[in-house]
Design a protein around this motif. Sequence first.
Motif: not given
Length: 70
Positions: A33-35, A37
């Motif tokens: 999930e982007s959080y 990255h």
Amino acid sequence: MALDYIDQLEASGAFASRIATTIEPLEAFFVAESYHHNYAEFNPGQPYIQFVSMPKVGKLVNYFGDKLKD
């Protein structure tokens, strides 16, 4: 490469018993999930980043800095 290294370790007698790690083919890859990255970049004050991750990065740079990308 990993299998060769395991064979080397086995032959060296470095451990009292056989290495249990297995090497398996990658079946699927899932992007986090982007959080997740760049977590360390966005959370430098988080205790795990400060006391575990960054010291490891420092050692990596110290020993292998000439081999790392800019």
